[in-house]
Design a protein around this motif. Structure first.
Motif, PDB file in Angstrom:
ATOM      1  N   LYS A  54       0.633  -1.200   0.219  1.00 45.78           N
ATOM      2  CA  LYS A  54       0.128   0.050  -0.123  1.00 45.78           C
ATOM      3  C   LYS A  54       0.770   0.808   0.248  1.00 45.78           C
ATOM      4  N   ILE A  55       0.013   2.384  -0.954  1.00 49.15           N
ATOM      5  CA  ILE A  55       1.727   3.431  -0.725  1.00 49.15           C
ATOM      6  C   ILE A  55       0.736   4.389  -0.101  1.00 49.15           C
ATOM      7  N   ARG A  56       1.621   4.905   1.011  1.00 46.90           N
ATOM      8  CA  ARG A  56       1.316   6.070   1.248  1.00 46.90           C
ATOM      9  C   ARG A  56       1.601   7.828   1.420  1.00 46.90           C
ATOM     10  N   HIS A  57       0.746   7.903  -0.479  1.00 41.45           N
ATOM     11  CA  HIS A  57       1.163   9.309  -0.700  1.00 41.45           C
ATOM     12  C   HIS A  57       1.023  10.351   0.312  1.00 41.45           C
ATOM     13  N   SER A  58       0.393  10.073   0.593  1.00 41.05           N
ATOM     14  CA  SER A  58      -0.025  11.267   1.934  1.00 41.05           C
ATOM     15  C   SER A  58       0.303  11.526   3.116  1.00 41.05           C
ATOM     16  N   ALA A  59       1.245   9.995   3.730  1.00 37.93           N
ATOM     17  CA  ALA A  59       1.325  10.063   5.107  1.00 37.93           C
ATOM     18  C   ALA A  59       3.110  11.365   5.379  1.00 37.93           C
ATOM     19  N   GLU A  60       3.103  11.834   6.138  1.00 37.87           N
ATOM     20  CA  GLU A  60       4.665  12.164   6.689  1.00 37.87           C
ATOM     21  C   GLU A  60       5.233  11.923   8.425  1.00 37.87           C
ATOM     22  N   PRO A  61       6.221  12.064   8.321  1.00 43.33           N
ATOM     23  CA  PRO A  61       6.879  11.778   8.061  1.00 43.33           C
ATOM     24  C   PRO A  61       7.100  11.085   6.989  1.00 43.33           C
ATOM     25  N   ARG A  62       7.879  10.341   5.864  1.00 43.05           N
ATOM     26  CA  ARG A  62       7.812   9.254   5.117  1.00 43.05           C
ATOM     27  C   ARG A  62       8.075   8.366   5.562  1.00 43.05           C
ATOM     28  N   THR A  63       7.214   7.229   6.027  1.00 44.09           N
ATOM     29  CA  THR A  63       7.489   6.187   6.552  1.00 44.09           C
ATOM     30  C   THR A  63       6.964   4.871   6.164  1.00 44.09           C
ATOM     31  N   LEU A  64       8.113   4.141   5.895  1.00 41.04           N
ATOM     32  CA  LEU A  64       7.786   2.518   5.710  1.00 41.04           C
ATOM     33  C   LEU A  64       7.859   1.591   6.708  1.00 41.04           C
ATOM     34  N   ARG A  65       6.622   0.743   6.639  1.00 34.20           N
ATOM     35  CA  ARG A  65       6.514   0.101   7.465  1.00 34.20           C
ATOM     36  C   ARG A  65       6.400  -1.510   6.962  1.00 34.20           C
ATOM     37  N   VAL A  66       6.894  -2.305   7.220  1.00 34.56           N
ATOM     38  CA  VAL A  66       6.991  -3.688   6.793  1.00 34.56           C
ATOM     39  C   VAL A  66       6.660  -4.910   7.898  1.00 34.56           C
ATOM     40  N   ALA A  67       5.794  -6.673   7.832  1.00 36.69           N
ATOM     41  CA  ALA A  67       6.065  -6.671   8.847  1.00 36.69           C
ATOM     42  C   ALA A  67       5.951  -8.586   7.277  1.00 36.69           C
ATOM     43  N   SER A  68       6.283  -9.273   8.562  1.00 44.38           N
ATOM     44  CA  SER A  68       6.109 -10.906   7.528  1.00 44.38           C
ATOM     45  C   SER A  68       5.029 -11.803   8.092  1.00 44.38           C
ATOM     46  N   THR A  69       5.278 -12.372   7.201  1.00 46.14           N
ATOM     47  CA  THR A  69       4.025 -13.452   7.850  1.00 46.14           C
ATOM     48  C   THR A  69       4.189 -14.616   8.781  1.00 46.14           C
ATOM     49  N   MET A  70       6.203 -14.853   8.695  1.00 43.80           N
ATOM     50  CA  MET A  70       6.197 -15.190   9.031  1.00 43.80           C
ATOM     51  C   MET A  70       5.759 -15.074  11.006  1.00 43.80           C
ATOM     52  N   GLY A  71       5.632 -13.663  11.242  1.00 40.12           N
ATOM     53  CA  GLY A  71       5.712 -13.319  13.086  1.00 40.12           C
ATOM     54  C   GLY A  71       6.499 -12.077  13.440  1.00 40.12           C
ATOM     55  N   GLY A  72       6.039 -11.611  14.357  1.00 32.11           N
ATOM     56  CA  GLY A  72       7.035 -10.622  14.685  1.00 32.11           C
ATOM     57  C   GLY A  72       6.612  -9.289  14.250  1.00 32.11           C
ATOM     58  N   ASP A  73       6.327  -8.304  14.929  1.00 25.15           N
ATOM     59  CA  ASP A  73       6.368  -7.055  15.085  1.00 25.15           C
ATOM     60  C   ASP A  73       6.195  -6.261  13.804  1.00 25.15           C
ATOM     61  N   VAL A  74       5.374  -5.401  13.643  1.00 27.40           N
ATOM     62  CA  VAL A  74       5.940  -4.579  12.666  1.00 27.40           C
ATOM     63  C   VAL A  74       6.823  -3.317  12.507  1.00 27.40           C
ATOM     64  N   ILE A  75       8.025  -3.797  11.765  1.00 29.17           N
ATOM     65  CA  ILE A  75       8.917  -2.375  11.718  1.00 29.17           C
ATOM     66  C   ILE A  75       8.958  -1.423  11.031  1.00 29.17           C
ATOM     67  N   GLU A  76       9.113  -0.207  11.638  1.00 28.19           N
ATOM     68  CA  GLU A  76       8.546   0.859  11.231  1.00 28.19           C
ATOM     69  C   GLU A  76      10.217   2.244  10.594  1.00 28.19           C
ATOM     70  N   VAL A  77      10.352   2.428   9.325  1.00 31.09           N
ATOM     71  CA  VAL A  77      11.758   2.319   9.555  1.00 31.09           C
ATOM     72  C   VAL A  77      11.225   3.904   8.756  1.00 31.09           C
ATOM     73  N   ASP A  78      12.131   5.155   8.548  1.00 27.56           N
ATOM     74  CA  ASP A  78      11.873   6.883   8.367  1.00 27.56           C
ATOM     75  C   ASP A  78      12.765   6.854   7.472  1.00 27.56           C
ATOM     76  N   LEU A  79      11.978   6.744   6.498  1.00 22.80           N
ATOM     77  CA  LEU A  79      12.264   7.527   4.956  1.00 22.80           C
ATOM     78  C   LEU A  79      13.702   8.342   4.501  1.00 22.80           C
ATOM     79  N   GLY A  80      13.200   9.396   5.011  1.00 20.00           N
ATOM     80  CA  GLY A  80      14.397  10.642   5.698  1.00 20.00           C
ATOM     81  C   GLY A  80      15.585  10.230   5.865  1.00 20.00           C
ATOM     82  N   THR A  81      15.708   9.644   6.570  1.00 21.47           N
ATOM     83  CA  THR A  81      17.087   8.932   7.843  1.00 21.47           C
ATOM     84  C   THR A  81      16.969   7.702   7.579  1.00 21.47           C
ATOM     85  N   LEU A  82      16.960   7.638   6.319  1.00 17.91           N
ATOM     86  CA  LEU A  82      17.375   5.852   6.214  1.00 17.91           C
ATOM     87  C   LEU A  82      18.898   5.268   6.033  1.00 17.91           C
ATOM     88  N   VAL A  83      19.589   4.557   7.546  1.00 17.11           N
ATOM     89  CA  VAL A  83      20.539   4.061   7.302  1.00 17.11           C
ATOM     90  C   VAL A  83      20.344   2.801   8.085  1.00 17.11           C
TER      91      VAL A  83
END
Length: 381
Positions: A54-83
């Motif tokens: 799902k592309i989140r065009h209007s969301a600020e800050p630009r955040t990538l949220r990823v998850a896996s069907t294997m389980g675990g928490d949703v991981i949030e990544v700030d695309l503006g400070t990607l390291v």
């Protein structure tokens, strides 16, 4: 895909915009030749990394949220400070593709991504490239970025090399993005020219069995980097841009000039490049049943010259051959992972049973054995 969509909605609170898949690969022959500007012959397999996006065009800050069907928490990544160091290791393969697009001048919006993969992790079947290529294709198509598949290959390689930190060539990403069903992909890693090579396994009554030894490996480990450095040193001391430029006729000279450890690595690359060309010649002229001896010679070279096999991989090859396989070799980066065995379909069960028996008698972890067929490259579902 309904289950995937339902899982996505449960995690993120909305439906995805689309779903994409990219395959893992088996390298039929041509190991470690890719980053030496050489030749490779992989094929995509029918095990894939799937993502819902799902592309989140209007969301600020630009955040990538990823998850896996294997389980675990949703991981949030700030695309503006990607390291890379700030991202959970498995999620770096997703975040790295966003990073690589930004390196090309694209400013991407945030996104929600759910990953599901049937490519075994650590098995030498390129689960990492499957993830990268599914994400790259999704972003390219959903955001109308206009890159061709060859450009996406290089973008995903950049992500793996310079974000994840694994010094791989373009073999894995090329197989995942460029393959077609019932063919292997002959790739010249210097020119990046490729062609489809007919690999009609089912029509010829053949199968390729993958024997996943369950011995894990990782491309970002020190052993892989040392091999890259050894090849670079060998090319430098022989005065060529890459080992691709060293033909078999120069091996006697190389033996005289190079440290024995460097020479063995050079000899593998030189002879493996020739084996790729010989394999294509045999496939074109006589079909896949004719390539068994070349697979065996490749394994011996990786075991004895390149030093990337292990006891479990050697046993898998020996057991498969003892049970009637036409040829077998380890496949992938080495230090564990998988072997492949080319078998007549009528012998597949006998080969599998012999491998399981020999592993049990040796006290090794029970391997996972499954057949693969040459499948299509990355696609929208």
């Amino acid at each position: 895909m309904s289950t995937m969509n339902e899982s996505f909605a449960a995690l993120f609170g909305h439906a995805p915009d689309g779903c994409f898949a990219a395959p893992g690969r088996v390298n039929l022959i041509g190991e470690h030749t890719d980053y030496n500007d050489g030749y490779v012959l992989p094929f995509a397999i029918d095990r894939v990394a799937r993502i819902a996006v799902k592309i989140r065009h209007s969301a600020e800050p630009r955040t990538l949220r990823v998850a896996s069907t294997m389980g675990g928490d949703v991981i949030e990544v700030d695309l503006g400070t990607l390291v890379a160091e700030d991202v959970t290791p498995w999620a770096r393969y997703i975040a790295g593709v966003f990073w690589a697009f930004e390196q090309k001048g694209f400013t991407l919006p945030g996104a929600d991504i759910l990953l599901d993969s049937t490519v075994p992790i650590g098995a030498g079947l390129s689960s990492s490239a499957a993830i990268e290529c599914s994400v790259a294709l999704a972003l390219n198509e959903m955001l109308h970025l206009g890159l061709g598949r060859e450009e996406l290959v290089l973008l995903c390689q950049n992500a793996e090399n310079n974000f994840v930190g694994a010094p791989t060539g373009t073999l894995d990403q090329s197989a995942s993005l460029l393959s077609t069903a019932d063919h292997a992909l002959f790739l010249d890693c210097r020119t990046r020219e490729s062609r489809q090579v007919n690999l009609p396994l089912e029509a010829e009554g053949l199968q390729i069995l993958v024997i996943d030894t369950r011995v894990s490996h990782a491309h970002d480990s020190g052993g892989y980097k040392e091999l890259v450095e050894a090849c670079t040193r060998g090319a430098r001391e022989l005065g060529v841009p890459a080992l691709r430029d060293v033909g078999p006729e120069r091996l006697p000279e190389a033996k005289q000039r190079l440290h024995p450890d460097i020479y063995r690595r050079v000899r593998h690359i030189v002879t493996e490049n020739q084996r790729v060309l010989d394999t294509i010649e045999q496939l074109d002229a006589s079909g896949p049943a004719a390539i068994g001896d070349l697979l065996l010679a490749s394994h011996a070279s990786m075991r004895d010259d390149f030093g990337i096999s292990c006891e479990e991989l050697d046993l898998a090859v020996d057991a498969a051959m003892a049970a009637g396989a036409l040829g077998a070799r380890m496949t992938g980066g080495g230090f564990g992972g998988s072997a492949i065995a080319l078998v007549e379909s009528s012998q597949a069960q006998a080969v599998s049973e012999r491998v399981l028996k020999d592993f049990a008698e040796a006290g090794y972890t029970t391997p996972e054995i499954f057949a693969v067929v040459p499948g299509p490259g990355a696609q929208k579902l």
